[in-house]
Design an enzyme around this catalytic site. Structure first.
Site, short mmCIF file in Angstrom:
data_model
loop_
_atom_site.label_atom_id
_atom_site.label_comp_id
_atom_site.label_asym_id
_atom_site.label_seq_id
_atom_site.Cartn_x
_atom_site.Cartn_y
_atom_site.Cartn_z
N MET A 1 0.84 -1.18 0.00
CA MET A 1 0.00 0.00 0.00
C MET A 1 0.88 1.24 0.00
SD MET A 1 -2.99 1.35 0.06
CE MET A 1 -3.99 -0.05 0.47
N CYS A 2 0.55 2.16 -0.87
CA CYS A 2 1.32 3.39 -0.94
C CYS A 2 0.38 4.55 -1.25
CB CYS A 2 2.39 3.32 -2.03
SG CYS A 2 3.59 2.00 -1.78
N GLY A 3 0.87 5.75 -0.97
CA GLY A 3 0.20 6.96 -1.41
C GLY A 3 1.04 7.55 -2.53
N ASN A 79 1.51 1.66 -6.57
CA ASN A 79 0.69 1.29 -5.42
C ASN A 79 0.00 -0.02 -5.77
OD1 ASN A 79 -0.90 1.19 -3.11
ND2 ASN A 79 -2.48 2.49 -4.00
#
Length: 640
Positions: A1-3, A79
């Site tokens: 998970m990333c922004g 992501n």
């Protein structure tokens, strides 16, 4: 998970920092708490500027800060998770693997072939320096959020981001449609001082005969919400991405069309667990059920093992009693979907590792609950209540003096489900996390952050589901420790959710309405529509909601192999809506649950989270689910 976030400007009067303010950075960092950095790319001779901002939640391989940049000035933001399709070693990071493959692509067709091969959820932004192009998009189901915003005609600016705060003054943000991959030729746009996007759509088969009609339909659907000064065109070569799943089997046999439900004669409206055994006596049916268990089990296995663990758990050795930590959690109501996911997770999560079962209840006044209770309450709701004494689910509202109860339907079935799981594997530590939410806390957290995560969606249904999932996935509540409820916060970074089961297996009440009106043919059409719109109705929102806690949502029912298997079956093998609620919908999944050793939960009727958690009863009862929710139009996060 990333922004992930990218800002592109074609006009020197409009700076990239006008977009990337502290509110946006705050929300992005919550998604990616392990690493945050930015990179600016300027092409002064071509009059464009790009900012890339990456915020990483480390889940696999070596920690890899984003954005990535190579010696040729290509830049990548990712992501996603690669579960198959492209090899990723146990100690490799999939962001680096994807970037390496992308930089080897020499044509548009190569890039499309790469993304067509991926299996797993993803959204990405890729700057291809040699061609002055930005590529971006979401996976076939839209399991990872990506939003876009176009500035006015004069400013010629454009922004992509995983999440965005709600502001009355800002231009409208929209979710990037999960209909394909987009490309912007920055060199051409800088020359014209206007934005033009090229689309490469998903298709089951990239044959020229079918391409033209599909391309036109997709273009019309996507561009209808565009500002007039933005151009969307289909790629000149009619290139496309190959869909990762097979088309839906719409075959309807004469037997199933004329006499649905004849496998078991005269099933009464009071179904029992034994009812399912009659179906399993059919060798053909049992074979299909076991095939589902195998394929869904493999999907769960990938999702519970593909994450970083401490050294002792990498070797699958049982950790010491004092060092046990949950790495996997399940959004858990005790219903059929979450029970099957939990039972399959138990098969693959290392035995010495706890599994967190996240169960949310919105506390309501006891008097109001009793007044509104139905006198015709079904047996399946009453009996589990014996497992959940009301006294253990009460609290006192210090302001009003009213007694608050958390004995909501999902808490009752959740506790009953816990006992079933403990019976299947008494050696496992099952952390049943009781998450109790008051109206006061609901209002506070909605104003502070939840409304920004639900945005740009804005209905009453989005509010109810979004708030319930936010509190559940936060994982703050109580667990039973030797007979006493003690405070607990789930450390699990991976959250499994059962979304996708109802859409594919006719689990919603609207499916019964459709079946009654239009028969199996109409039901097939409705199921086909369900997956087509799941990205815009659910998945972007749920990804933003769960990601806000620095956790990653994983969706086993939307694994490409699972969807293809279910799509290969005629509707008569998956559900039989001529049968009563609690058995006819999601019939194949109920049979799988029976084979997994589950009992009472196999015949629980579908109950939506907004009703099971009782959030729908907490505020206005006069609203319709499709109404615009005024409670979501609140404040920015600037003071947080």
């Amino acid at each position: 998970m990333c922004g992930i976030c990218c800002v592109v400007t074609l006009c020197s009067q409009h700076t990239i920092h006008d977009f990337l303010n502290k509110d946006l950075l705050y929300l992005l960092r919550r998604r990616g708490p392990d690493s945050s950095q930015q990179l600016i790319k300027t092409a002064s001779d071509l009059s464009y500027e790009c900012l890339f901002s990456g915020h990483v939640l480390h889940l696999r391989g070596l920690a890899t800060p984003q954005p990535l940049e190579d010696a040729n000035s290509n830049i990548f933001l990712w992501n996603g998770e690669i579960f198959s399709g492209v090899p990723v070693g146990d100690l490799e990071n999939d962001t680096e693997v994807m970037f390496r493959h992308l930089t080897l692509c020499s044509s548009e067709a190569d890039i499309l072939s790469l993304f067509s091969s991926l299996r797993g959820p993803w959204s990405f932004i890729y700057y291809q320096a040699s061609r002055h192009s930005v590529w971006f998009g979401r996976d076939y189901f839209g399991r990872r959020s990506l939003l876009w915003q176009f500035s006015n005609e004069v400013d010629s600016a454009f922004c992509l981001t995983s999440v965005r705060f709600y502001s009355k003054s800002s231009n409208q943000w929209q979710e990037v449609p999960a209909c394909g991959i987009f490309k912007i030729d920055l060199k051409a746009c800088a020359a014209t001082k206007s934005l033009s996007l090229t689309l490469f759509p998903w298709k089951y088969s990239c044959t020229e005969k079918a391409a033209e009609d599909i391309f036109i339909n997709v273009l019309d659907q996507v561009s209808k919400d565009f500002p007039k000064h933005i151009t969307l065109v289909m790629n000149e070569s009619n290139l496309c991405l190959k869909a990762p799943v097979i088309p839906l089997n719409k075959t309807i046999s004469e037997a199933s069309d004329e006499c649905p439900g004849t496998n078991i004669s005269k099933i009464s409206h009071m179904v029992s667990v034994e009812t399912l055994q009659g179906f399993l006596a059919e060798e053909h049916k049992k074979k299909i059920v076991h095939r589902l268990i195998d394929i869904l089990g493999e999907a769960v296995k990938k999702r519970v093992l593909c994450l970083f663990r401490d050294e002792d758990q990498k070797t699958r050795e049982v950790p010491s009693m004092t060092n046990r930590k949950a790495y996997v959690a399940v959004l858990f109501s005790g219903g059929i979907d979450s029970m099957v996911i939990a039972a399959l997770a138990d098969r693959h999560v290392p035995l010495g590792e706890p599994i967190d079962l996240l169960n949310v209840a919105f506390m309501i006044e006891e008097q109001a609950k009793q007044k509104g209770a139905s006198k015709k309450q079904a047996n399946w709701e009453v009996q589990p209540d014996l497992l959940c004494p009301r006294e253990s689910c009460k609290d006192l509202d210090t302001k009003t003096g009213a007694h608050l109860s958390c004995a909501v339907p999902d808490r009752i079935t959740g506790r009953a489900g816990l006992k079933e799981l403990e019976a299947i594997n008494p050696s496992r530590t099952w952390n049943f996390v009781e998450i109790n939410v008051t109206l006061e806390e609901l209002k506070k957290m909605r104003q502070q952050c939840i409304n920004h995560l639900i945005y740009p969606l804005d209905t009453v249904l989005d509010d109810s589901i979004g708030c319930a999932i936010w509190f559940a996935s936060r994982g703050e509540g109580f667990i039973n420790n030797q007979g006493e409820l003690t405070p607990y916060k789930s450390p699990a970074k991976v959250v499994l959710t059962g979304i996708g089961a109802d859409e594919q297996l006719a689990g919603y009440s609207r499916h019964r309405v459709c079946f009654r009106k239009y028969g199996l043919e109409g039901l097939n059409k409705e199921i086909e529509v369900e997956l087509d719109r799941i990205s815009s109705r659910n998945l972007g929102r749920d990804d933003r909601i769960i990601g806000d806690h620095g956790k990653e949502a994983r969706f086993p029912f939307l694994d490409e192999d699972v969807v293809s298997f279910l799509n290969s079956l005629p509707i008569s093998e998956k559900a039989d809506l001529s049968l009563p609620r609690g058995i006819g919908e999601k019939l194949i999944l109920r049979l799988a649950a029976k084979e997994l050793g589950l009992t009472a939960s196999t015949i629980l009727p579908k109950r939506a989270v907004q009703f099971g958690s009782r959030i729908a009863k907490l505020e206005s009862n006069s609203e319709k689910a499709s109404d615009t929710c005024s409670r979501l139009k609140l404040f920015s996060v600037e003071n947080l």
